[in-house]
Design a protein around this motif. Sequence first.
Motif, mmCIF file in Angstrom:
data_model
loop_
_atom_site.group_PDB
_atom_site.id
_atom_site.type_symbol
_atom_site.label_atom_id
_atom_site.label_comp_id
_atom_site.label_asym_id
_atom_site.label_seq_id
_atom_site.Cartn_x
_atom_site.Cartn_y
_atom_site.Cartn_z
ATOM 1 N N PRO A 189 0.966 -1.073 -0.237
ATOM 2 C CA PRO A 189 -0.094 -0.199 -0.017
ATOM 3 C C PRO A 189 1.002 1.290 -0.005
ATOM 4 C CG PRO A 189 -0.838 -1.733 1.717
ATOM 5 C CD PRO A 189 0.593 -2.126 1.153
ATOM 6 N N GLN A 190 0.305 2.317 -0.471
ATOM 7 C CA GLN A 190 1.085 3.559 -0.501
ATOM 8 C C GLN A 190 1.885 4.079 0.591
ATOM 9 O OE1 GLN A 190 -1.216 6.755 -2.438
ATOM 10 N NE2 GLN A 190 0.651 8.227 -2.390
ATOM 11 N N GLU A 191 1.261 3.707 1.802
ATOM 12 C CA GLU A 191 1.801 4.275 2.816
ATOM 13 C C GLU A 191 3.120 3.346 3.385
ATOM 14 O OE1 GLU A 191 -1.685 1.839 4.235
ATOM 15 O OE2 GLU A 191 -1.114 3.436 2.574
ATOM 16 N N PHE A 192 3.201 2.296 2.600
ATOM 17 C CA PHE A 192 4.458 1.498 2.931
ATOM 18 C C PHE A 192 5.229 1.374 1.676
ATOM 19 C CE2 PHE A 192 1.341 -0.113 6.325
ATOM 20 C CZ PHE A 192 2.144 -0.395 7.445
ATOM 21 N N ASP A 193 5.370 2.314 1.124
ATOM 22 C CA ASP A 193 6.042 2.093 -0.245
ATOM 23 C C ASP A 193 7.461 2.219 -0.107
ATOM 24 O OD1 ASP A 193 6.317 4.922 0.615
ATOM 25 O OD2 ASP A 193 5.953 5.695 -1.253
ATOM 26 N N LYS A 194 8.033 2.607 1.070
ATOM 27 C CA LYS A 194 9.548 2.813 1.409
ATOM 28 C C LYS A 194 9.908 1.090 1.982
ATOM 29 C CE LYS A 194 9.918 7.327 2.851
ATOM 30 N NZ LYS A 194 10.191 8.457 3.951
ATOM 31 N N LEU A 195 8.763 0.564 2.148
ATOM 32 C CA LEU A 195 9.116 -0.960 2.637
ATOM 33 C C LEU A 195 9.610 -1.811 1.528
ATOM 34 C CD1 LEU A 195 8.894 -3.085 4.801
ATOM 35 C CD2 LEU A 195 6.608 -3.513 4.258
ATOM 36 N N LEU A 236 15.020 -3.414 9.391
ATOM 37 C CA LEU A 236 14.274 -2.400 9.897
ATOM 38 C C LEU A 236 14.046 -2.275 11.188
ATOM 39 C CD1 LEU A 236 11.317 -2.698 7.161
ATOM 40 C CD2 LEU A 236 13.228 -1.078 7.080
ATOM 41 N N GLU A 237 13.781 -1.388 11.890
ATOM 42 C CA GLU A 237 13.271 -1.360 13.427
ATOM 43 C C GLU A 237 11.526 -0.992 13.617
ATOM 44 O OE1 GLU A 237 15.188 0.526 16.980
ATOM 45 O OE2 GLU A 237 13.538 1.816 16.705
ATOM 46 N N ILE A 238 10.917 -1.984 13.883
ATOM 47 C CA ILE A 238 9.457 -1.760 13.590
ATOM 48 C C ILE A 238 8.931 -1.761 14.979
ATOM 49 C CG2 ILE A 238 9.326 -2.821 11.585
ATOM 50 C CD1 ILE A 238 7.954 -5.484 12.709
ATOM 51 N N ARG A 239 7.787 -1.286 15.087
ATOM 52 C CA ARG A 239 6.916 -1.267 16.447
ATOM 53 C C ARG A 239 5.712 -1.977 15.836
ATOM 54 N NH1 ARG A 239 8.815 0.740 21.176
ATOM 55 N NH2 ARG A 239 10.548 2.102 20.952
ATOM 56 N N PRO A 244 10.812 -2.566 20.396
ATOM 57 C CA PRO A 244 11.037 -2.639 18.814
ATOM 58 C C PRO A 244 11.572 -3.865 18.692
ATOM 59 C CG PRO A 244 12.745 -1.047 19.819
ATOM 60 C CD PRO A 244 11.583 -1.459 20.938
ATOM 61 N N ARG A 245 11.278 -4.469 17.145
ATOM 62 C CA ARG A 245 11.542 -5.655 16.922
ATOM 63 C C ARG A 245 12.557 -5.075 15.617
ATOM 64 N NH1 ARG A 245 9.564 -10.596 17.441
ATOM 65 N NH2 ARG A 245 8.042 -11.063 18.826
ATOM 66 N N LEU A 246 13.619 -5.915 15.361
ATOM 67 C CA LEU A 246 14.462 -5.942 13.992
ATOM 68 C C LEU A 246 14.186 -6.806 13.181
ATOM 69 C CD1 LEU A 246 18.213 -4.896 15.691
ATOM 70 C CD2 LEU A 246 16.515 -3.304 14.774
ATOM 71 N N ILE A 247 13.860 -6.383 11.912
ATOM 72 C CA ILE A 247 13.429 -7.367 10.883
ATOM 73 C C ILE A 247 14.231 -7.140 9.485
ATOM 74 C CG2 ILE A 247 11.249 -7.998 11.945
ATOM 75 C CD1 ILE A 247 10.222 -6.214 9.385
ATOM 76 N N ILE A 284 1.807 -2.818 12.018
ATOM 77 C CA ILE A 284 3.107 -2.368 12.139
ATOM 78 C C ILE A 284 2.826 -0.733 12.402
ATOM 79 C CG2 ILE A 284 5.047 -1.288 10.914
ATOM 80 C CD1 ILE A 284 5.085 -3.988 9.411
ATOM 81 N N ALA A 285 2.970 -0.092 13.633
ATOM 82 C CA ALA A 285 2.739 1.029 13.852
ATOM 83 C C ALA A 285 3.573 2.332 13.466
ATOM 84 C CB ALA A 285 2.551 1.109 15.505
ATOM 85 N N SER A 286 5.072 1.692 13.420
ATOM 86 C CA SER A 286 6.046 2.629 12.743
ATOM 87 C C SER A 286 7.026 1.665 12.198
ATOM 88 C CB SER A 286 6.388 3.665 13.780
ATOM 89 O OG SER A 286 7.126 2.807 14.754
ATOM 90 N N TYR A 287 7.924 2.121 11.337
ATOM 91 C CA TYR A 287 9.088 1.283 10.932
ATOM 92 C C TYR A 287 10.280 2.366 10.264
ATOM 93 C CZ TYR A 287 7.743 2.111 5.939
ATOM 94 O OH TYR A 287 7.376 2.259 4.740
ATOM 95 N N THR A 288 11.454 1.955 10.652
ATOM 96 C CA THR A 288 12.763 2.838 10.337
ATOM 97 C C THR A 288 13.897 2.144 10.005
ATOM 98 O OG1 THR A 288 11.897 4.117 12.185
ATOM 99 C CG2 THR A 288 14.166 4.585 11.177
ATOM 100 N N VAL A 289 14.158 2.487 8.906
ATOM 101 C CA VAL A 289 15.504 1.879 8.500
ATOM 102 C C VAL A 289 16.762 1.960 9.123
ATOM 103 C CG1 VAL A 289 17.126 1.577 6.538
ATOM 104 C CG2 VAL A 289 14.701 2.068 5.923
ATOM 105 N N VAL A 290 17.483 0.900 9.818
ATOM 106 C CA VAL A 290 18.574 1.131 10.585
ATOM 107 C C VAL A 290 19.607 0.570 10.066
ATOM 108 C CG1 VAL A 290 16.921 1.361 12.646
ATOM 109 C CG2 VAL A 290 17.912 -1.030 12.047
ATOM 110 N N GLY A 291 19.879 -0.046 9.129
ATOM 111 C CA GLY A 291 21.004 -0.620 8.500
ATOM 112 C C GLY A 291 20.912 -1.473 7.486
ATOM 113 N N LYS A 292 22.082 -2.022 6.833
ATOM 114 C CA LYS A 292 21.853 -2.727 5.781
ATOM 115 C C LYS A 292 22.693 -4.118 5.744
ATOM 116 C CE LYS A 292 22.418 -2.277 0.793
ATOM 117 N NZ LYS A 292 22.698 -1.703 -0.381
#
Length: 274
Positions: free
Chosen positions: A204-210, A220-223, A231-234, A266-274
């Motif tokens: 969906p558009q709100e998850f395009d960065k996914l 990613l770090e997600i809640r 938070p979870r790392l996935i 998924i309440a929020s997600y942030t890219v934390v590494g590669k």
Amino acid sequence: MQKTQKSEFIAFDLETTGISSFVDRIVDIGAVRFCPAESRFDTFEQLVNPEQAIPPVVTAIHGITDKDVLDQPVIDEVLPAFDDFIGSRDTVLVAHNAPFDCSFLAAAYTACDRRPPNNRIICSLRLFRLAFPHFKDYKLETIGRNLGLINNEEHRGLADSLLLMRCLTLALEFLPQFEFLDNLITGSNVYRFTDYSSVDVPPPQEFDKLQLAIEGECTLEIRYGEFPGAPRLITPKKIFRQNNAYYVKAHCHNDNFEKTFRLDRIASYTVVGK
């Protein structure tokens, strides 16, 4: 019209690492091909390496341990043999509580990028309720005990498939309305594996960065959840849709195995590494 007693069926049963086809995996597949009017039958049995740990509480049910499946083939190597055993698409498959088994096999076929068989699958639960209306419990093992077919519960794929065959053969004697196969199909709850198949889709558009995170193999770090905790790392692998909901399949670094997360939880997600 084809008589039910002279028709070919395949009863099948699975053992798994848990109850969710999104998260858990198959560890045992059993099946038996039979004709109710005949005494001969053919069997299929295979342990499967689920590539994840089997919880002790689940091992306590079916007795299958991590050691038992360590050197067994993975599901991608087992499905071709299972397909060969099913053979003709005209053969009717039978499962007790069919949605459970169908959902796990559908998930396995999707994960392996294989097209599932398109056979009709009937659920024996409704048939047993019609044949034995005075039973108080319709678990397969309880039915087997009530019919004097078993003394001990094995909870293994082939053993339960054989028990299902014997219970169904007896049940049909009490169901004259299903003398013909077409009547049995019409009077049963019928499923197909494709009813539970998922489809890879854009997010969906709100998850395009996914999707960009998937392509970049990012972590990613997600809640997650209605009341997100720690938070979870996935590392997300792919996005798919099933039953009008979107999911991401990912390696969960917290639990160190592959899991499935529903996007709208998924309440929020942030890219934390590669």
